[in-house]
Design a protein around this motif. Structure first.
Motif, PDB file in Angstrom:
ATOM      1  N   ASN A 187       3.482 -24.404  -7.032  1.00  0.00           N
ATOM      2  CA  ASN A 187       2.030 -24.225  -7.055  1.00  0.00           C
ATOM      3  C   ASN A 187       1.711 -22.794  -6.652  1.00  0.00           C
ATOM      4  OD1 ASN A 187       1.468 -26.863  -7.771  1.00  0.00           O
ATOM      5  ND2 ASN A 187       1.183 -27.546  -5.652  1.00  0.00           N
ATOM      6  N   LEU A 188       0.857 -22.127  -7.417  1.00  0.00           N
ATOM      7  CA  LEU A 188       0.422 -20.779  -7.073  1.00  0.00           C
ATOM      8  C   LEU A 188      -0.691 -20.886  -6.044  1.00  0.00           C
ATOM      9  CD1 LEU A 188       0.421 -17.730  -7.442  1.00  0.00           C
ATOM     10  CD2 LEU A 188      -1.061 -18.048  -9.451  1.00  0.00           C
ATOM     11  N   GLU A 189      -0.394 -20.480  -4.802  1.00  0.00           N
ATOM     12  CA  GLU A 189      -1.346 -20.599  -3.707  1.00  0.00           C
ATOM     13  C   GLU A 189      -2.359 -19.465  -3.690  1.00  0.00           C
ATOM     14  OE1 GLU A 189      -1.078 -23.261  -0.940  1.00  0.00           O
ATOM     15  OE2 GLU A 189      -0.357 -23.993  -2.868  1.00  0.00           O
ATOM     16  N   LYS A 190      -1.879 -18.238  -3.900  1.00  0.00           N
ATOM     17  CA  LYS A 190      -2.788 -17.094  -3.899  1.00  0.00           C
ATOM     18  C   LYS A 190      -2.091 -15.872  -4.482  1.00  0.00           C
ATOM     19  CE  LYS A 190      -1.689 -15.653   0.863  1.00  0.00           C
ATOM     20  NZ  LYS A 190      -2.238 -15.242   2.171  1.00  0.00           N
ATOM     21  N   ILE A 191      -2.912 -14.875  -4.843  1.00  0.00           N
ATOM     22  CA  ILE A 191      -2.423 -13.585  -5.311  1.00  0.00           C
ATOM     23  C   ILE A 191      -3.103 -12.511  -4.478  1.00  0.00           C
ATOM     24  CG2 ILE A 191      -2.253 -11.969  -7.230  1.00  0.00           C
ATOM     25  CD1 ILE A 191      -2.511 -14.356  -9.137  1.00  0.00           C
ATOM     26  N   GLU A 192      -2.319 -11.639  -3.853  1.00  0.00           N
ATOM     27  CA  GLU A 192      -2.869 -10.554  -3.050  1.00  0.00           C
ATOM     28  C   GLU A 192      -2.508  -9.216  -3.682  1.00  0.00           C
ATOM     29  OE1 GLU A 192      -2.147 -10.618   1.094  1.00  0.00           O
ATOM     30  OE2 GLU A 192      -3.382 -12.406   1.401  1.00  0.00           O
ATOM     31  N   ASN A 193      -3.505  -8.344  -3.854  1.00  0.00           N
ATOM     32  CA  ASN A 193      -3.317  -7.036  -4.482  1.00  0.00           C
ATOM     33  C   ASN A 193      -3.376  -5.916  -3.450  1.00  0.00           C
ATOM     34  OD1 ASN A 193      -3.520  -7.598  -7.609  1.00  0.00           O
ATOM     35  ND2 ASN A 193      -5.108  -8.853  -6.637  1.00  0.00           N
ATOM     36  N   GLN A 194      -2.584  -4.871  -3.674  1.00  0.00           N
ATOM     37  CA  GLN A 194      -2.559  -3.698  -2.808  1.00  0.00           C
ATOM     38  C   GLN A 194      -2.431  -2.443  -3.672  1.00  0.00           C
ATOM     39  OE1 GLN A 194      -2.162  -3.587   0.978  1.00  0.00           O
ATOM     40  NE2 GLN A 194      -3.219  -5.527   0.594  1.00  0.00           N
ATOM     41  N   THR A 195      -2.879  -1.303  -3.116  1.00  0.00           N
ATOM     42  CA  THR A 195      -2.698  -0.007  -3.763  1.00  0.00           C
ATOM     43  C   THR A 195      -2.177   0.978  -2.728  1.00  0.00           C
ATOM     44  OG1 THR A 195      -4.538  -0.434  -5.286  1.00  0.00           O
ATOM     45  CG2 THR A 195      -3.800   1.840  -5.082  1.00  0.00           C
ATOM     46  N   GLU A 196      -1.238   1.836  -3.137  1.00  0.00           N
ATOM     47  CA  GLU A 196      -0.690   2.831  -2.226  1.00  0.00           C
ATOM     48  C   GLU A 196      -0.305   4.091  -2.983  1.00  0.00           C
ATOM     49  OE1 GLU A 196       3.083   1.804  -0.501  1.00  0.00           O
ATOM     50  OE2 GLU A 196       3.746   0.757  -2.307  1.00  0.00           O
ATOM     51  N   GLU A 197      -0.245   5.214  -2.261  1.00  0.00           N
ATOM     52  CA  GLU A 197       0.219   6.483  -2.818  1.00  0.00           C
ATOM     53  C   GLU A 197       1.692   6.648  -2.458  1.00  0.00           C
ATOM     54  OE1 GLU A 197      -1.700   8.651  -4.659  1.00  0.00           O
ATOM     55  OE2 GLU A 197      -3.258   7.088  -4.552  1.00  0.00           O
ATOM     56  N   ILE A 198       2.524   6.870  -3.488  1.00  0.00           N
ATOM     57  CA  ILE A 198       3.957   7.037  -3.243  1.00  0.00           C
ATOM     58  C   ILE A 198       4.495   8.179  -4.089  1.00  0.00           C
ATOM     59  CG2 ILE A 198       4.339   4.599  -2.726  1.00  0.00           C
ATOM     60  CD1 ILE A 198       5.646   4.459  -5.590  1.00  0.00           C
ATOM     61  N   GLN A 199       5.687   8.633  -3.745  1.00  0.00           N
ATOM     62  CA  GLN A 199       6.421   9.548  -4.620  1.00  0.00           C
ATOM     63  C   GLN A 199       7.277   8.695  -5.533  1.00  0.00           C
ATOM     64  OE1 GLN A 199       9.372  12.165  -2.815  1.00  0.00           O
ATOM     65  NE2 GLN A 199       8.933  13.738  -4.338  1.00  0.00           N
ATOM     66  N   SER A 200       7.090   8.839  -6.830  1.00  0.00           N
ATOM     67  CA  SER A 200       7.822   7.997  -7.771  1.00  0.00           C
ATOM     68  C   SER A 200       9.298   8.356  -7.774  1.00  0.00           C
ATOM     69  CB  SER A 200       7.265   8.141  -9.190  1.00  0.00           C
ATOM     70  OG  SER A 200       7.748   9.318  -9.795  1.00  0.00           O
ATOM     71  N   LYS A 201      10.104   7.482  -8.365  1.00  0.00           N
ATOM     72  CA  LYS A 201      11.549   7.693  -8.411  1.00  0.00           C
ATOM     73  C   LYS A 201      11.919   8.970  -9.149  1.00  0.00           C
ATOM     74  CE  LYS A 201      11.957   3.498  -6.637  1.00  0.00           C
ATOM     75  NZ  LYS A 201      10.594   2.971  -6.762  1.00  0.00           N
ATOM     76  N   SER A 202      11.031   9.431 -10.032  1.00  0.00           N
ATOM     77  CA  SER A 202      11.311  10.667 -10.771  1.00  0.00           C
ATOM     78  C   SER A 202      10.615  11.886 -10.163  1.00  0.00           C
ATOM     79  CB  SER A 202      10.906  10.507 -12.246  1.00  0.00           C
ATOM     80  OG  SER A 202       9.594  10.017 -12.375  1.00  0.00           O
ATOM     81  N   GLY A 203       9.962  11.712  -8.974  1.00  0.00           N
ATOM     82  CA  GLY A 203       9.517  12.859  -8.202  1.00  0.00           C
ATOM     83  C   GLY A 203       8.037  13.083  -8.027  1.00  0.00           C
TER      84      GLY A 203
END
Length: 219
Positions: A187-203
């Protein structure tokens, strides 16, 4: 990065190996820590829980799990022999004083019996599942009744903008994963969304949107 370098990076992200694999694993641990914490927090870990992590990497985050409660039993599965070695090396002190086991597997089948784990989580492995319907049912099989599975990943609309994901990544929207879940008894209880600033794997610096789907095994 040229095409060959991007392809090599994609291969390392899916299955780290060699000296480069150690470096990539350290980068993944740093870049994915917010996603990992988000997944762990949604497990609602309690004293005595048995926990399975799928794709533990170097497991630099393991101490965060053991800070949540006492008498936890942790099992980590990974397809990378290097990550199995690195996780054991980085967590020697925790291993000595707690119930911890790191296992190698083929990416499809766990060795545990039915109803083995209270909590299961995985971060950024969805893209590499070779048989996603069979695998989510394998996760369901080993989850205890009323147990929780947290699936954390970045959506297709973000991932497809990264230059290396065209090499061996299977990308998913929320709708795609919801359809996958429908093939299981979770059963899908909930979906939680987030946003963040990161350095990607390619830089480059990118704004990453990710989500955790919290699933429950009810009978």
């Amino acid at each position: 990065m040229n095409e060959q370098e991007l392809k090599g990076l994609a291969e390392q992200l899916g299955n780290p190996s060699g000296k480069k694999g150690v470096e990539v694993a350290e980068m993944m641990d740093r870049n994915n820590i917010k996603m990992t914490i988000h997944s762990i927090d949604n497990l609602e870990i309690k004293n005595g829980d048995s926990i399975l992590e799928i794709g533990h990497g170097n497991c630099g985050h393991l101490k965060l799990i053991f800070e949540k409660a006492i008498e936890i039993q942790y099992t980590g599965y990974d397809i990378s022999e290097l990550m199995n070695i690195e996780a054991k090396k980085l967590n020697q002190n925790l291993i000595q004083n707690n119930s911890i086991e790191f296992k190698l597997y083929d990416g499809d089948i766990f060795s545990e019996a039915d109803n083995s784990f209270d909590k299961i989580f995985t971060v950024n492995t969805l893209y590499f599942w070779s048989n996603p319907i069979e695998f989510i049912n394998e996760i369901y099989r080993t989850t205890k009744p009323n147990g929780i599975f947290c699936l954390t990943f970045a959506e297709k609309d973000f991932m497809e903008k990264l230059p290396f994901t065209k090499f061996g990544f299977n990308l998913y929207s929320i709708e795609d994963v919801q359809k996958l879940i429908e093939h299981s008894n979770f059963n899908l209880e909930k979906i939680e969304n987030q946003t963040e600033e990161i350095q990607s794997k390619s830089g480059e610096i990118v704004s990453r949107k990710f989500l955790t789907m919290v699933l429950k095994k009810t009978l």
